[in-house]
Each structure stands twice: as structure tokens, then as C-alpha cells.
Enzyme design. Structure first.
Site, short mmCIF file in Angstrom:
data_model
loop_
_atom_site.label_atom_id
_atom_site.label_comp_id
_atom_site.label_asym_id
_atom_site.label_seq_id
_atom_site.Cartn_x
_atom_site.Cartn_y
_atom_site.Cartn_z
N HIS A 31 -6.59 37.80 3.14
CA HIS A 31 -5.26 38.08 2.57
C HIS A 31 -4.27 36.94 2.81
CE1 HIS A 31 -4.02 40.14 6.49
NE2 HIS A 31 -2.98 39.37 6.23
N ASP A 47 -11.81 41.81 4.47
CA ASP A 47 -10.70 40.87 4.65
C ASP A 47 -11.15 39.73 5.57
OD1 ASP A 47 -8.20 39.78 4.50
OD2 ASP A 47 -7.23 41.25 5.82
N GLY A 78 2.24 37.75 10.94
CA GLY A 78 2.10 36.37 11.40
C GLY A 78 0.90 36.19 12.31
N SER A 130 -1.99 37.69 11.53
CA SER A 130 -3.16 37.84 10.66
C SER A 130 -4.11 36.67 10.78
CB SER A 130 -2.70 37.95 9.20
OG SER A 130 -2.23 39.22 8.93
N GLY A 131 -5.38 36.98 10.80
CA GLY A 131 -6.40 35.93 10.87
C GLY A 131 -6.70 35.47 12.27
#
Lengths: 240, 374
Positions: A42, A91, A182, A184-185
């Protein structure tokens, strides 16, 4: 990270920052090999071209580049073909860096879990990132300890969303320590018996983290993707 | 028509759309509006009684959202039938003219449902003035009344046991939407419009069947998806690829699955290559350290620890399936190992096969914390 603490430089040497101009840090990422990193799919919505991204490693304070910092352009982005934006399912994406990183005390890859190797429910693991800490975005990397939550328990917090086998939940019912926008990942890592750290999750989604609607965070279940990740790296390495 | 001369034929009833080479003068067209596909008639004619000029315009109209929402309130059993008679009016196959709803149907719908709309501050559609429709039994005109057993729920609705229609997506979603809870009863896969995995009874979407990703725990959703002939092998995405192309170092399946899992190490550490559907050992003749690196890299491991040539005493020379290193191989070319090996028809001169040990790439270690004497 909500409810976490500022991390010491070098403590999480696989944590990287996925950056794009003019905003700078957009998402977290995780180094898994000398020229390979993982993040979530995403992060690339609307910005799918590799040219606009760079990966920054070995950094603790985003505002103060350190001598241990290494920066690499992104050569290619492999988004999972089944990524579903609505459900936030599958994701995950693999990043190929333009060149290999130099492995140092501050830049080191994390281990991928073996096929079928899952963390135990109630095990404590760590999340890290430069995402919101409540009312502001921190400059320094934050870390927090979260508890792995079973899928069935997790589903009870999200009655309007489906928790699939590609997802993993961690955190607390009260949302005291949680990942946030922020992060994410970024990684959810757990320590193995031999002292190594394995990557079990990538920060994916959850409730609006500083609202009153709380609950655990939802992470991409890396174990589900181990084989897919290995294949993507193999196919790219040999230009297949 | 402004762009061309007048349309010919059809007595002035045709539109100016000349994309159709031959004008269809009938004016009747099959109903494609999904919410009205349970009607006792299947052809319609435009414009409809709301002033829309095509089914596309109708499908995007406010009214085509309003009526299906309103029908869920159970305000009138025949509301959806009435809605469809104005959204997609029946086209009489003989006269090619629209058949309107009867005035009583319109009045009953309005009387029973207008107040429900009022509660949420909405208005009954202005163009549905019931006076425009004929009374039933009126001379020289026909009109539509619902059959007592008309199906009042459209295909996109689920009919509760009480008679109320709720959106199909509300069926078996864990929330009760019918007043009698019947939308949450017998929630099998079929009732939810899904496919049931025979083994674990998981429900999956039909588009997940044979898509190359196993979704059932026993992978039944990916079984019997192709009919490859005996000289072909099946890719993970169910394409068929000639056996001879399998593991040749080039991609032939569009998902590259013909080049996956081609090289592995046996329990004893021997390099095993699967090529053209057969299992081979690698002859040590011409082997080099570069090839050890290629093999370890593609198996997802690190640098080679050791590569030994072990005399193959287990089989008579010539009877084992051997692969030989291509003598023209250039270490600069980044080919997977299976692309660098070939069958040559002769036995391995040295009768030695390659045994390999690879290191695991270092990972997951954090630097030791600096200790300071206090």
C-alpha cells in the site's frame, strides 16, 4: 509507534526508511538481503515507479544523517499480484536495491522465517518505525514491545474487516503500544531461541491509531509469503 | 438529427445514433438493469417513465438506488415490481409500445412508501405522478399489475422469510438485517455465492478457483484446472508447457513456474537438478567454483562452503541420469544452474557427482551492546 520509546542507534539494523521527494520518509522497510528489502504494497499506491523512491539504511534520526547511513535507489518494485486495496490483503512488496549495501553493525539483514514457522500466540515481539507517536511524527526511530494475538481474537476487534491468513495481529486490546501512520512497511520481529531475530510481520493496518477506537495492529504475515519472496528474488537475480 | 440527414424508416421513432448500420426499428430491447431482472417480462423500451433515455442512464440514476434501498423497509410487497415498471417499462412485443403500470399499483406504492421516505427527509420521485397511468380495465389501454406471487426481491437482494428484501451482500455477513434474522441462517458457501473447499469447508470466491494461488488448505481449488498432454507439464498458473522446456533456464510459463525448484540438495548434499520432468545428478567433469556460487545463490543460500566430487559407486556407469556442464559456459552470464547443464547422452567420464555445502547468509544478529564499567 504509540506507547514506545526512542531506540538506540544500531539496535534494529534491518530497519530502513522508504523515502520519496518532496515528502521524505513515507514508509518503513526491512532489509532482508544485501540488495533486497521488504515493505508493504500500500506504500506504492499512486507512486508505483521505482525511480521516485530511495531506501535509507543505518539511520536513527531522520533529521540528522549519521556516518553509518547508507542510501540506495530502488531498482525495481515487485508488488504482490494479489494485493487487494479494499481488504488490504496480500499487502507486501519486494524492493530490489540498485546496488548491494555494505553490511555493518548498523546495516544488517533480518532473517526470514522458515516456511510454516509462525510466532506463538502471546509471544512478545518488537515493532519499530518513524510513524506517529500520538500528536507528532518523531525524528528518532521508535520501538515498542507487542504481544502476538490469535486470528480469532483479532477478528473480534474488527467486525467490519476480515482478518485473512495473510495477516498477523499484535498489540494490546487497549492499544497502549501500537504501530501508527508512517510505520507501514516496517518490521515486526521476534527473537528466536538462538538469539537471532526473524521478521514475522510488516506493519500494514489497524484502527485509527490515536482515536478512541483501539485494538491491536494488523501486520502482513511474512511466513505466508516466505516462498513467494524467495521466488521473486530468484527470478530477478537470474532475469527469468 | 443535427449531424446527418433525417433518420430514414421507423416512422420517426429511431434515434440519431448511426453506429448501428441497420436501424432497429422495433424499439424493444432486452432488460439489462440488474435490479429488474426478476420481472415477468424481459424486454423494455425507452424513454422510461422517469425520463431516462437508456438503461445505462437508468442504472446511474438516483431512483435506481432509491428503490432498492426503500424495498428493504418492507413498506409494500410490490414496490420493486412497480419500480421496475417505471425504470424499465415493459415493451409489448406486438405493438412495440411501452406498457405502463396500473394507477392502483402506483398509488398503493406511493401511499405505503412515501411516508417511509419522508422519515429520512427524502421525496417520492417527482416523475411518478400516478395520474399519468391508466386505471385497470380502462378501455383501449392495458396496464401492469403484479402477479400475486411475483418475486419482489431482485437478484441482488435476498428475500427474508418475512418477505422483506435485503441486499445480498448483507446475507451471512454476521449481522442480522432481516427482522426475523433469516439472513443469518444456513450460512453455507453456496448461500453466500461462494465456492466451498471440499476438505476444510472454507468458502472462497469463484474467481479464486484455478488462479494459480492455492486458497483451500488441500489446494482443491487448483486441481483439474488444465488438460496438459503427456508431453507437457502444468505451470502453477495452469498453462501447459512442453516437457523439454521445463527447467531449461528460460521462462516459458508466464508466471515463470517452469523455472522454480529446479535445483536442490539431496539429504546427502548432492546437487539434484530437475530437468524436463526427470531428476538428474551433476557430473563433476568441468565443474568450477563459480558454478557452486550459482547453485548456492539460486537455492536462496549464501556462499559455498565446499564443493566435492564424490565417486558415484551406487550405480553402474552409464545407467544414471547425468547432466554435464556446458563447455561454452561463460561465468559472466547470469544463468540459473539448470540453464548451464545439458544432457549429452554419454555417461559421466569421472563417474563423480557434485556434492555441495552452502553457508546460510548471515541474518538477524544485532550488534552486541557496548558495555561500560560503572
Amino acid at each position: 509507534i504509540l506507547g514506545g520509546r526512542t531506540s538506540r542507534p544500531g539496535r534494529w539494523p534491518w530497519q530502513c526508511s522508504l523515502q520519496s521527494e518532496p515528502s521524505g520518509h513515507i514508509c518503513g522497510c526491512v532489509l532482508i538481503g544485501n540488495k533486497w528489502a521488504l515493505t508493504v504494497a500500500h506504500c506504492f499506491e499512486g507512486r508505483e515507479s521505482a525511480d521516485v523512491w530511495k531506501v535509507v539504511l543505518g539511520i536513527n534520526n531522520l533529521d540528522h544523517p549519521s556516518p553509518y547511513m547508507q542510501s540506495r535507489h530502488v531498482k525495481s518494485i515487485i508488488v504482490h499480484s494479489r494485493y487487494n486495496r479494499a481488504v488490504v490483503d496480500y499487502d507486501i512488496s519486494v524492493l530490489e536495491l540498485e546496488s548491494e549495501v555494505e553490511v555493518t553493525s548498523y546495516v544488517r539483514p533480518v532473517c526470514l522465517p522458515g516456511r510454516g514457522q509462525l510466532p506463538k500466540a502471546d509471544q512478545y515481539c518488537h515493532i519499530t518505525g518513524w510513524g506517529h507517536v500520538g500528536l507528532r511524527m518523531p525524528f528518532k526511530l521508535q520501538e515498542g514491545e507487542v504481544r502476538i494475538i490469535s486470528v480469532s481474537q483479532c477478528q473480534s476487534y474488527f467486525d467490519m474487516k476480515t482478518i485473512t491468513s495473510r495477516m498477523l495481529c499484535a498489540g494490546y486490546e487497549a492499544g497502549t503500544i501500537d504501530s501508527c501512520m508512517g510505520d507501514s512497511g516496517g518490521p515486526l520481529v521476534c527473537e528466536e531461541d538462538d538469539g537471532r531475530w526473524s521478521l514475522y510481520g510488516l506493519t500494514s493496518w489497524g484502527s485509527v491509531c490515536f482515536s478512541k477506537v483501539l485494538g491491536p495492529g494488523v501486520y502482513a504475515n511474512v511466513t505466508h509469503f516466505t516462498e513467494w519472496i524467495e521466488r521473486q528474488i530468484y527470478l530477478r537475480t537470474f532475469n527469468l | 438529427c443535427t449531424s446527418t440527414s433525417c433518420s430514414s424508416g421507423c416512422h420517426g421513432n429511431t434515434s440519431c445514433d448511426l453506429r448501428n448500420a441497420s436501424n432497429n426499428c422495433s424499439g424493444c430491447e432486452p432488460i439489462s438493469l440488474e435490479i429488474c431482472m426478476n420481472l415477468p417480462y424481459n424486454s423494455t423500451r425507452f424513454p422510461n417513465y422517469l425520463g431516462h433515455h437508456s438503461q445505462k442512464e437508468t442504472s446511474m440514476s438516483w431512483e435506481s438506488s432509491l428503490f432498492p434501498a426503500l424495498v428493504q423497509t418492507n413498506c409494500y410487497k410490490y414496490l420493486m415490481f412497480f419500480a421496475c415498471t417505471v425504470l424499465v417499462p415493459m415493451c409489448d412485443p406486438v405493438t412495440q409500445q411501452r406498457v405502463p403500470p396500473c394507477r392502483s399499483l402506483c398509488r398503493n406504492s406511493k401511499e405505503r412508501c412515501e411516508s417511509v421516505l419522508g422519515i429520512v427527509g427524502l421525496q417520492w420521485p417527482e416523475d411518478t405522478d400516478c395520474a399519468q397511468f391508466p386505471e385497470e380495465g380502462q378501455a383501449n389501454s392495458s396496464c401492469l399489475l403484479p402477479d400475486p406471487d411475483v418475486n419482489e426481491c431482485s437478484p441482488s437482494h435476498f428475500k427474508c422469510r418475512s418477505g422483506r428484501c435485503v441486499l445480498s451482500s448483507k446475507r451471512c455477513d454476521g449481522h442480522t438485517d432481516c427482522d426475523d434474522d433469516s439472513d443469518e441462517e444456513t450460512c453455507g458457501c453456496v448461500e453466500r455465492g461462494l465456492w466451498e473447499c471440499p476438505g476444510d469447508k472454507t468458502c472462497i470466491h469463484h474467481n479464486m478457483i484455478c488462479d494459480g494461488f492455492p486458497d483451500c488448505s488441500q489446494q482443491e481449488d487448483e486441481n483439474n484446472c488444465s488438460a496438459c498432454s503427456s508431453h507437457e507439464m502444468e505451470c502453477t498458473n495452469h498453462q501447459c508447457v512442453h516437457r523439454s522446456l521445463w527447467c531449461d533456464g528460460s521462462r516459458h510459463c508466464s508466471d515463470s513456474s517452469d523455472e522454480w525448484n529446479c535445483v536442490s540438495l539431496s539429504d546427502e548434499g548432492f546437487v539434484t537438478v530437475h530437468k524436463a520432468g526427470m531428476e538428474y545428478r551433476v557430473c563433476a567433469d568441468g565443474w568450477s567454483s563459480n558454478l557452486s556460487s550459482v547453485a548456492c545463490t539460486q537455492m536462496g543460500l549464501g556462499s559455498p562452503l565446499s564443493a566435492d566430487a564424490v565417486l558415484d559407486v551406487s550405480s553402474a556407469a552409464g545407467r544414471r541420469h547425468w547432466l554435464h556442464v556446458d563447455p561454452d559456459w561463460n561465468p559472466q552470464n547470469m544463468f540459473p544452474l539448470q540453464g548451464l547443464l545439458e544432457k549429452r547422452g554419454q555417461s559421466c567420464t569421472s563417474s563423480k557427482k557434485i556434492s555441495l555445502k552452502c553457508t546460510r547468509d548471515k541474518c538477524g544478529r544485532r550488534p552486541a551492546a557496548r558495555m561500560v564499567k560503572r
